[in-house]
Design a protein around this motif. Structure first.
Motif, PDB file in Angstrom:
ATOM      1  N   ALA A  18     -12.694  24.510  15.304  1.00 52.50           N
ATOM      2  CA  ALA A  18     -11.346  23.953  15.208  1.00 52.50           C
ATOM      3  C   ALA A  18     -10.886  23.436  16.569  1.00 52.50           C
ATOM      4  O   ALA A  18     -10.260  22.364  16.666  1.00 52.50           O
ATOM      5  N   PHE A  19     -11.195  24.176  17.623  1.00 42.94           N
ATOM      6  CA  PHE A  19     -10.854  23.751  18.985  1.00 42.94           C
ATOM      7  C   PHE A  19     -11.521  22.405  19.281  1.00 42.94           C
ATOM      8  O   PHE A  19     -10.889  21.491  19.822  1.00 42.94           O
ATOM      9  N   HIS A  20     -12.796  22.293  18.912  1.00 44.04           N
ATOM     10  CA  HIS A  20     -13.510  21.027  19.110  1.00 44.04           C
ATOM     11  C   HIS A  20     -12.804  19.887  18.388  1.00 44.04           C
ATOM     12  O   HIS A  20     -12.595  18.814  18.971  1.00 44.04           O
ATOM     13  N   PHE A  21     -12.455  20.095  17.119  1.00 42.92           N
ATOM     14  CA  PHE A  21     -11.846  19.018  16.350  1.00 42.92           C
ATOM     15  C   PHE A  21     -10.583  18.490  17.020  1.00 42.92           C
ATOM     16  O   PHE A  21     -10.406  17.273  17.173  1.00 42.92           O
ATOM     17  N   LEU A  22      -9.702  19.384  17.405  1.00 45.93           N
ATOM     18  CA  LEU A  22      -8.424  18.958  17.962  1.00 45.93           C
ATOM     19  C   LEU A  22      -8.605  18.174  19.254  1.00 45.93           C
ATOM     20  O   LEU A  22      -7.946  17.153  19.482  1.00 45.93           O
ATOM     21  N   LYS A  23      -9.517  18.626  20.104  1.00 51.59           N
ATOM     22  CA  LYS A  23      -9.761  17.918  21.364  1.00 51.59           C
ATOM     23  C   LYS A  23     -10.516  16.606  21.129  1.00 51.59           C
ATOM     24  O   LYS A  23     -10.230  15.588  21.748  1.00 51.59           O
ATOM     25  N   GLU A  40      -1.387  24.366  20.223  1.00 50.08           N
ATOM     26  CA  GLU A  40      -0.541  25.545  20.448  1.00 50.08           C
ATOM     27  C   GLU A  40      -0.518  26.445  19.214  1.00 50.08           C
ATOM     28  O   GLU A  40      -0.545  27.679  19.332  1.00 50.08           O
ATOM     29  N   GLN A  41      -0.459  25.837  18.035  1.00 49.47           N
ATOM     30  CA  GLN A  41      -0.486  26.584  16.781  1.00 49.47           C
ATOM     31  C   GLN A  41      -1.814  27.313  16.622  1.00 49.47           C
ATOM     32  O   GLN A  41      -1.846  28.492  16.211  1.00 49.47           O
ATOM     33  N   LEU A  42      -2.911  26.640  16.954  1.00 52.78           N
ATOM     34  CA  LEU A  42      -4.229  27.263  16.860  1.00 52.78           C
ATOM     35  C   LEU A  42      -4.341  28.455  17.801  1.00 52.78           C
ATOM     36  O   LEU A  42      -4.754  29.552  17.384  1.00 52.78           O
ATOM     37  N   PRO A  55      -4.188  21.201   4.565  1.00 49.88           N
ATOM     38  CA  PRO A  55      -5.444  21.011   3.820  1.00 49.88           C
ATOM     39  C   PRO A  55      -6.603  20.611   4.721  1.00 49.88           C
ATOM     40  O   PRO A  55      -7.761  20.855   4.385  1.00 49.88           O
ATOM     41  N   PHE A  56      -6.285  19.990   5.873  1.00 52.42           N
ATOM     42  CA  PHE A  56      -7.294  19.568   6.837  1.00 52.42           C
ATOM     43  C   PHE A  56      -6.767  19.860   8.239  1.00 52.42           C
ATOM     44  O   PHE A  56      -5.573  20.058   8.444  1.00 52.42           O
ATOM     45  N   LEU A  57      -7.658  19.859   9.209  1.00 51.15           N
ATOM     46  CA  LEU A  57      -7.236  20.143  10.580  1.00 51.15           C
ATOM     47  C   LEU A  57      -6.398  19.027  11.185  1.00 51.15           C
ATOM     48  O   LEU A  57      -5.648  19.260  12.137  1.00 51.15           O
ATOM     49  N   ARG A  58      -6.546  17.802  10.672  1.00 50.48           N
ATOM     50  CA  ARG A  58      -5.718  16.711  11.176  1.00 50.48           C
ATOM     51  C   ARG A  58      -4.236  17.084  10.975  1.00 50.48           C
ATOM     52  O   ARG A  58      -3.813  17.435   9.876  1.00 50.48           O
ATOM     53  N   GLY A  59      -3.483  16.995  12.034  1.00 51.43           N
ATOM     54  CA  GLY A  59      -2.062  17.331  11.970  1.00 51.43           C
ATOM     55  C   GLY A  59      -1.745  18.704  12.520  1.00 51.43           C
ATOM     56  O   GLY A  59      -0.582  19.022  12.777  1.00 51.43           O
ATOM     57  N   GLU A 104     -15.930  25.456   7.474  1.00 51.75           N
ATOM     58  CA  GLU A 104     -15.238  26.327   8.421  1.00 51.75           C
ATOM     59  C   GLU A 104     -13.969  25.667   8.949  1.00 51.75           C
ATOM     60  O   GLU A 104     -12.936  26.333   9.129  1.00 51.75           O
ATOM     61  N   MET A 105     -14.040  24.363   9.215  1.00 48.75           N
ATOM     62  CA  MET A 105     -12.841  23.670   9.692  1.00 48.75           C
ATOM     63  C   MET A 105     -11.728  23.706   8.643  1.00 48.75           C
ATOM     64  O   MET A 105     -10.545  23.938   8.964  1.00 48.75           O
ATOM     65  N   LYS A 106     -12.079  23.477   7.387  1.00 49.88           N
ATOM     66  CA  LYS A 106     -11.068  23.470   6.332  1.00 49.88           C
ATOM     67  C   LYS A 106     -10.519  24.869   6.070  1.00 49.88           C
ATOM     68  O   LYS A 106      -9.331  25.026   5.735  1.00 49.88           O
ATOM     69  N   ALA A 107     -11.351  25.881   6.219  1.00 50.76           N
ATOM     70  CA  ALA A 107     -10.858  27.257   6.079  1.00 50.76           C
ATOM     71  C   ALA A 107      -9.841  27.570   7.169  1.00 50.76           C
ATOM     72  O   ALA A 107      -8.804  28.212   6.917  1.00 50.76           O
ATOM     73  N   MET A 108     -10.126  27.111   8.380  1.00 51.38           N
ATOM     74  CA  MET A 108      -9.181  27.302   9.476  1.00 51.38           C
ATOM     75  C   MET A 108      -7.880  26.548   9.197  1.00 51.38           C
ATOM     76  O   MET A 108      -6.780  27.069   9.409  1.00 51.38           O
ATOM     77  N   ALA A 109      -8.011  25.315   8.709  1.00 48.56           N
ATOM     78  CA  ALA A 109      -6.829  24.507   8.415  1.00 48.56           C
ATOM     79  C   ALA A 109      -5.949  25.184   7.378  1.00 48.56           C
ATOM     80  O   ALA A 109      -4.717  25.198   7.502  1.00 48.56           O
TER      81      ALA A 109
END
Length: 428
Positions: free
Chosen positions: A304-309, A283-285, A275-279, A264-269
């Motif tokens: 995705a929100f969890h990953f960024l925080k 604000e973009q999300l 290719p990944f949520l890193r980067g 799910e994280m990679k689909a969001m990215a």
């Protein structure tokens, strides 16, 4: 040395200093008995040999960065004083035989290093995959016999699979690669075996923490060249004990739950152009949420929100430890736990909502430690273990309550060990 000589060396104190470093003074006698039993197990299984060696690879505790590694994030982790040990002797043919105490023997012919469908989700696949990756990278390989025993609880969130993979890599490294393979590369090889041969899409944190050892923060922005930094810190010196509570959940049928998190994280990215949520940026999300939730659902957006925080939170945790600000570190641990529970949603499996033992363990920890300690989901989640930082003066009551609810022996007081996967004989 043969079994008699090796047992005598263990009994007579040759390994005592190393055992104390790995396990602590209070566990010296227990570990000496454990290694002696493992030597006996080898002899009973394979017969005596003249070139026996001892190996160890630790479990790991994830301190920060819950489910961030598989999307090239940051983590904070440490190797612990629970491990998989092995008594090993090389063979002069192409057979690898590994007998793990309590399990059937795995026998691998290393002339065949392809994926075997019948081995998926079995330890044999991890052995074959590790040997295969050594060969692919141009390192020497060969046969060996190994008798292993583990006190890294299976399904505990302490990563028994990564410890086993690192153990096999460490054995090959010392037997056939002149110890030339770095701890980082052994971890990468172990992840390859788990992803490609075992069939579990794990990140790299578990293997890296087990292989490198100590408390480390790792930045996986470039997984081929992860940036690793030691973070020396003594929790005990602050008056706290690290406690892992095993809530008794069963991971066996939850591979799909784990796999859904990185998927799910990679689909969001991908929809955010990466290719990944890193980067990606918060604000973009947020600007993309209406479209993302329609396409992927609300849970994927929350993950995705969890990953960024969480990725940023690791940086803050490391800074707090370096500054000696343990109160801020505890606050961040609790914050991380809430994020995993509410946004990542890896505390219980949606396929079995009546099983919420981890939710119960977290609630009990909050009741017992609120205002003085810290608690969080530990590792992959979904019914495994919780991590708790417990004031020393509350340790007995904390253990008593947790073991009253989850059973005797389900609360483990751990310490960080300074070494990852090792050949003990090479360190004497």
């Amino acid at each position: 040395m043969n079994a008699t000589a090796l047992k005598s060396a263990v009994a007579n104190g040759t390994y005592d200093r190393l055992f104390v470093t790995l396990y602590g003074e209070d566990r010296l006698a227990t570990q000496k008995a454990r290694y002696a039993e493992a030597i006996d197990g080898f002899v009973e299984t394979f017969g005596d040999r003249e070139d026996l060696r001892l190996f160890s690879a630790p479990g790991r505790t994830e301190i920060g960065g819950n489910h961030t590694d598989h999307n090239h994030g940051r983590v904070l982790a440490g190797s612990v004083n629970l491990d998989v040990i092995a008594v090993v002797a090389p063979r002069d043919d192409t057979t690898v035989q590994v007998k793990s105490a309590g399990y059937p023997m795995d026998i691998i012919d290393i002339t065949d290093l392809t994926v075997h469908e019948e081995e998926i989700n079995r330890s044999a696949s991890l052995i074959r995959g590790t040997v295969a990756r050594f060969a692919q990278r141009g390192y020497g390989i060969g046969g060996f016999d190994a008798y292993t025993t583990s006190n890294v609880l299976k399904g505990s969130g302490l990563s028994s699979s990564a410890a086993f993979e690192v153990l096999i890599g460490t054995i090959l490294n010392h037997l056939y690669a002149d110890a030339a393979v770095s701890a980082v590369e052994i971890a990468q090889i172990a992840q390859f075996a788990e992803n490609q041969f075992f069939g579990k899409p794990s990140g790299l944190m578990d293997q890296m923490a087990s292989s490198v050892g100590g408390i480390v923060t790792i930045d996986f922005a470039d997984t081929d060249n992860p940036v690793i930094e030691a973070v020396p810190f003594d929790f005990a010196a602050c008056g706290y004990k690290l406690c892992i509570v095993d809530v008794g959940g069963d991971h066996a049928d939850l591979t799909h739950e784990y796999a859904a998190v990185p998927a799910e994280m990679k689909a969001m990215a991908a929809d955010l152009g990466r290719p990944f949520l890193r980067g990606a940026y918060m604000e973009q999300l947020i600007a993309s949420i209406p479209d993302l939730r329609k396409k992927h659902g609300d849970r994927a957006v929350l993950r995705a929100f969890h990953f960024l925080k969480e990725n940023d939170r690791v940086t803050a945790q490391v800074a707090a430890l370096k500054a000696g600000d343990f109160d801020e570190f505890k606050r961040l641990i609790i914050e991380s736990g809430h994020s995993s529970y509410e946004y990542l949603q890896n505390v219980y499996a949606v396929c079995d909502v009546k099983e919420q033992s981890m939710s119960l363990a977290l609630s009990l920890a909050q009741h017992l430690l609120d205002g003085c300690g810290a608690w969080r989901v530990h590792g992959g989640g979904f019914g495994g273990t919780t991590q708790n930082f417990v004031p020393a003066d509350k340790l007995d009551s904390f253990i008593a309550t947790m073991e009253f609810v989850f059973g005797k022996g389900h609360c483990h007081v751990l310490s960080i060990r300074p070494y990852g996967g090792i050949c003990l004989d090479a360190m004497l």
